[in-house]
Every structure is written in structure tokens, then in C-alpha cells.
Design a protein around this motif. Structure first.
Motif, mmCIF file in Angstrom:
data_model
loop_
_atom_site.group_PDB
_atom_site.id
_atom_site.type_symbol
_atom_site.label_atom_id
_atom_site.label_comp_id
_atom_site.label_asym_id
_atom_site.label_seq_id
_atom_site.Cartn_x
_atom_site.Cartn_y
_atom_site.Cartn_z
ATOM 1 N N VAL A 178 0.832 -1.213 0.000
ATOM 2 C CA VAL A 178 0.000 0.000 0.000
ATOM 3 C C VAL A 178 0.864 1.260 0.000
ATOM 4 C CG1 VAL A 178 -1.627 1.347 1.373
ATOM 5 C CG2 VAL A 178 -1.986 -1.109 1.087
ATOM 6 N N GLN A 179 1.879 1.283 0.865
ATOM 7 C CA GLN A 179 2.707 2.483 0.990
ATOM 8 C C GLN A 179 3.568 2.707 -0.256
ATOM 9 O OE1 GLN A 179 2.421 4.721 3.478
ATOM 10 N NE2 GLN A 179 0.728 3.400 4.146
ATOM 11 N N SER A 180 4.065 1.639 -0.832
ATOM 12 C CA SER A 180 4.880 1.819 -2.038
ATOM 13 C C SER A 180 4.038 2.303 -3.209
ATOM 14 C CB SER A 180 5.600 0.511 -2.393
ATOM 15 O OG SER A 180 4.684 -0.517 -2.732
ATOM 16 N N ARG A 181 2.795 1.870 -3.292
ATOM 17 C CA ARG A 181 1.917 2.351 -4.354
ATOM 18 C C ARG A 181 1.628 3.847 -4.192
ATOM 19 N NH1 ARG A 181 -0.970 -0.752 -7.740
ATOM 20 N NH2 ARG A 181 -2.719 0.729 -7.682
ATOM 21 N N ARG A 182 1.560 4.305 -2.954
ATOM 22 C CA ARG A 182 1.272 5.714 -2.707
ATOM 23 C C ARG A 182 2.475 6.615 -2.941
ATOM 24 N NH1 ARG A 182 -2.080 5.448 3.047
ATOM 25 N NH2 ARG A 182 -4.029 4.565 2.213
ATOM 26 N N HIS A 183 3.660 6.117 -2.577
ATOM 27 C CA HIS A 183 4.807 7.016 -2.507
ATOM 28 C C HIS A 183 5.946 6.687 -3.469
ATOM 29 C CE1 HIS A 183 3.061 8.741 1.132
ATOM 30 N NE2 HIS A 183 2.908 7.513 1.613
ATOM 31 N N LEU A 184 5.974 5.483 -3.987
ATOM 32 C CA LEU A 184 7.100 5.103 -4.846
ATOM 33 C C LEU A 184 6.616 4.992 -6.291
ATOM 34 C CD1 LEU A 184 10.048 4.289 -5.179
ATOM 35 C CD2 LEU A 184 9.398 1.929 -4.635
ATOM 36 N N HIS A 185 6.809 6.077 -7.064
ATOM 37 C CA HIS A 185 6.364 6.096 -8.458
ATOM 38 C C HIS A 185 7.584 5.892 -9.339
ATOM 39 C CE1 HIS A 185 2.820 7.374 -6.492
ATOM 40 N NE2 HIS A 185 3.292 8.584 -6.194
ATOM 41 N N SER A 186 8.070 4.670 -9.291
ATOM 42 C CA SER A 186 9.291 4.303 -10.010
ATOM 43 C C SER A 186 9.151 2.876 -10.505
ATOM 44 C CB SER A 186 10.507 4.428 -9.082
ATOM 45 O OG SER A 186 11.617 3.736 -9.596
#
Length: 466
Positions: free
Chosen positions: A129-137
Motif C-alpha cells: 500500500v505504501q509503495s503504491r502511494r509514494h514510490l512512483h518508479s
């Protein structure tokens, strides 16, 4: 007079909610990849370096701390980019606290198996969930998601192993009995009648079930006992890893308290031969005869050229196996082995050899193997006690045949039987080959009973005991 013309301002349309989010190239992706790689490389370096061959809690705790360091690097280094990944501090802290707890508490049971798999699954959900929100790579699907998949599989495997251990009643159905030998109990199973009693020593990492074919065969002609060394099969674990002298002392106490009088004919397969030699060294009056079934040599490390490399490799690998077994991997590998054993011993063997406990005992045994060898080397002669050597020649390592010939010099009353079509494992696992081992034991028993030389021994060299 100047005239001012007002031009209408064209308003920009609001961004579409379905518009693809901007992919940030470069720095954050490198930080993600580098941080996860650092955790993985650090874990591998620990296993083959400072923690090589260590006990389970050291391996597991160190691995968790290394993975925690990888997540911590991601949280710290990404702050130098336009897109900090502060959420990575959560898996870093979780794994660090867990790793330190494992190192401090050194758990050996599996009670925490009901806790950590769902906790790990929850952590996976948090990371996704957190990577989808904050990691746009692109590093998210390429690096983070595979890491999450591995963690999720670990959680599933850990839950499966915990349930199987809780519902598997194999350990409650010991075919023999448990006897107190001090700070732990050992399982012994005896059958048949007739003196001398035969005592069977399984090979490296093997429970008593590995000797099923031989135990059944010997029971037709003599009393035979097979047992589980500490931590193996149905036996309790010892407080510390045991060397050859400790194993032999345990066995002597076990036989005495089980009411099985000696002297005995002792038969050992592989590493079991080292324990037999140690028993004969410490208790010569209780040793009537010896049968070595493709046994290791006390000087194996020096005599077998390929053995030092194998030893150093397996010493490291065996230390990782208990940790992997907690993830259910032992359940998979156990199904692929020992197919030639009879029932019910085959199912028992697979169940007993699947658990972290089994792999802890294997690691502990291997850690003391060279000490057991040095101790066995102190036995220089069996006198004229019957000694039968059974050697498997198929696939044997260079130097193995010469080492087996050297073992035959331990007694003046000796017979050496070579099996050109048998491998090391077939000596006990294959029914037809195990019958040859059974015959060798029967011949040693008959030589003890009659006082005669073995058929293959020269009467002049064995003292014409008849």
C-alpha cells in the motif's frame, strides 16, 4: 488615450483522475535497487562469513538484521531524492526488533509460528500500500513487489509448517519407548530374541527409521535394538551439541537403563560407524563385535581428497537449514527422499525429517563431527573381536576404498565385503542391498556365539577362536 483590451484567460482543464502518474526516473530507483541488494548481499555474506555454521537463532536473527538494514538504507538514502520513502522505516524497525529478539531469546520451539506468519502477511500489505502511494518508479514492480512476494511466500510456508507440526501426531506414536539418560530422554525400539544383542547406529542426520530393513531382518535371528540419537526422531534434544564420546556415553546409559544387557554387536552406517568405534573405545568389555556399513573413517578429512571442501560447504549449509525448515521447505524436500524404505517407516521418516528440530539436530551433529572423528581415531585395535566391513563401491569418492581397507586392520578377525553395484545410501535404504548388510551382522553374531573366526578371516590371524 490608450485603449486597453481585455483578453479572456484560457483556463487549464483539471488533471484527469485516470491520467497516468508521473514516473520518476533515476535516483530513487537506484536507491531502492541498491538498498534491497545491500540487504540481500549482507545476508549472504553473514551466512558464509562470521555466522557460518552458527546455531539457528544466530542465523535467523542475523538475516533479519541484514534485511532490516536494507530497508533502513531505503528510508535514509531516499531522503536525498525528491521522493523520500519514509514508510520504509516500518519494515526496517519491525525486522530489527524481531531479529534482536531472536538473538536474545534463542527460541527453539515453534510456538511463535502462530504469530509471525500473519504478522509478516500484514507487513507485506503495508509495504504494498505504501509503495503504491509514494514510490512512483519502475523499481516498485521490478524490486519491491518481488521482495513482497518472497516475504508473502515465507508467511504462507511458515503458517503451513506450524499447522502441520500441530496436527502431525507422528511424534506421539513412537514405536519403542523413551528412557531417561540424564537431562534428556532417548527413544529405543528393540525386537527379537537371542544373544548377543545387536545395536544399530543410523548414519549422519538419520533417525532410527532409516535402519528399518536391517532391523527387521536381524530380528529374525537375534535381539536387535535401534535408537534415535539426541534431537533425532522421537528422542529429546540434548542441551548442547554432542561429540562422539557424548553419543557413546548416552548409548551406554540408554542400554543399561532400558535393561538390555551386553556385550553387544554394534553396527553403524556412515557416521554411525564413528559412534560405534567410540563406543568400542570407551566400553571395550561391552563390545562383542562390530559391523561397519560403508562407515566414515576417523581420518576421513585427510584421506578423502574431496571431503574437506564438502565439509566446509555443508557446515555452512546445515546451519541455514533449520531457518528454511520453518518456512515449510523441509516438508517439500522430505517427500523426495527415502522412497525405498518400507511402511510405516517411510511415512515416519518423512514426517520426522521435515521439521526445524530435525535440521537443528543435523547441524549440531555436523558441528561436532570432526571431534567425533578424532575421538574414534584413538581406537587402534579391536583385538580379535569379529569385525565385518561392508563397502559400497558405486559412486564412491576417491580414497574411499583405501580408507575402508584401513578400517579392516582394526581387528585380526575381519571380513571385508565389497558391493560394486551399491551406493552409500542403498546399504540401508534398498531392500536387497540391506539384506547383504543384515547377513553381515548375522555372521558377526554367529562368530560371537560360536567363538569361531569369521568365514573370510584367516584362522592364524584371528587366533583360531574356536
Amino acid at each position: 488615450m490608450a485603449t486597453t483590451h481585455d483578453h479572456p484567460t484560457t483556463a487549464l482543464p483539471p488533471p484527469s483522475p485516470n491520467r497516468r502518474r508521473h514516473v520518476v526516473p533515476g535516483r530513487v530507483g537506484l536507491v531502492v535497487t541498491g538498498s534491497m541488494a545491500a540487504g540481500l548481499v549482507g545476508a549472504a555474506a553473514i551466512v558464509v562469513g562470521p555466522a557460518a555454521g552458527a546455531r539457528e537463532h544466530v542465523i535467523t536473527g542475523s538475516l533479519l538484521l541484514s534485511f532490516a538494514a536494507g530497508w533502513a538504507l531505503l528510508a535514509l538514502l531516499s531522503r536525498r531524492t525528491p521522493h523520500p520513502q519514509r514508510w520504509a522505516a516500518v519494515p526496517a524497525a519491525t525486522m530489527a526488533v524481531t531479529g534482536l529478539g531472536v538473538l536474545a531469546l534463542a527460541p527453539s520451539g515453534n510456538t511463535n509460528g502462530w504469530i509471525w506468519p500473519p504478522a509478516a502477511a500484514g507487513l507485506v500489505a503495508w509495504i504494498v500500500v505504501q509503495s503504491r502511494r509514494h514510490l512512483h518508479s519502475r523499481s516498485r514492480p521490478v524490486v519491491i513487489y518481488p521482495v513482497c512476494a518472497a516475504l508473502a511466500l515465507s508467511a504462507v510456508g511458515g503458517a503451513y509448517e506450524t499447522v502441520r507440526e500441530a496436527t502431525d501426531h507422528t511424534r506421539d506414536a513412537a514405536p519403542g519407548r523413551l528412557v531417561d539418560v540424564g537431562d534428556h530422554r532417548l527413544h529405543i525400539d528393540c525386537a527379537g530374541s537371542g544373544r548377543p544383542t545387536v545395536v544399530l547406529e543410523p548414519g549422519l542426520g538419520e533417525p532410527s527409521t532409516a535402519m528399518a530393513w536391517i532391523a527387521r531382518g536381524v530380528a529374525h535371528t537375534s535381539r536387535v535394538c535401534v535408537y534415535d540419537r539426541a534431537g533425532r526422531g522421537w528422542s529429546d534434544s540434548a542441551s548442547t551439541p554432542q561429540d562422539g564420546a557424548a553419543v557413546a556415553t548416552d548409548l551406554h546409559t540408554l542400554l543399561d537403563r532400558a535393561g538390555e544387557p551386553g556385550p553387544y554387536v554394534l553396527a553403524g552406517h556412515s557416521a554411525g560407524g564413528l559412534y560405534v568405534l567410540n563406543f568400542a573405545r570407551l566400553y571395550p568389555d561391552q563390545t562383542a563385535g562390530v559391523v561397519l556399513l560403508d562407515s566414515m573413517h576417523p581420518d576421513q578429512y585427510e584421506r578423502i581428497p574431496a571431503w574437506p571442501a564438502f565439509y566446509e560447504t555443508f557446515r555452512r549449509a546445515s546451519a541455514v537449514l533449520p531457518t528454511l525448515a520453518r518456512l515449510g521447505i523441509g516438508r517439500v524436500t522430505a517427500q523426495l527422499a527415502h522412497d525405498d524404505l518400507p511402511q510405516p517407516e517411510l511415512d515416519q521418516q518423512r514426517a520426522l525429517a521435515s521439521t526445524p528440530r530435525h535440521y537443528r539436530s543435523l547441524r549440531d551433529e555436523f558441528s561436532e563431527l570432526r571431534t567425533a572423528m578424532r575421538q574414534a581415531a584413538q581406537l587402534t585395535s579391536l583385538g580379535d573381536r569379529p569385525l565385518v566391513i561392508v563397502t559400497a563401491q558405486k559412486g564412491a569418492q576417491d580414497g574411499w576404498a583405501a580408507a575402508q581397507d584401513d578400517l579392516a586392520t582394526l581387528s585380526t578377525n575381519v571380513e571385508h565385503r565389497e558391493l560394486p553395484d551399491a551406493t552409500h545410501g542403498m546399504v540401508v535404504e534398498d531392500e536387497r542391498t540391506a539384506a547383504v548388510a543384515t547377513d553381515a551382522i548375522a555372521d558377526a553374531v554367529e562368530a560371537v556365539r560360536s567363538g569361531h573366526c569369521l568365514a573370510g578371516a584367516a584362522s592364524s590371524s584371528c587366533g583360531d577362536r574356536g
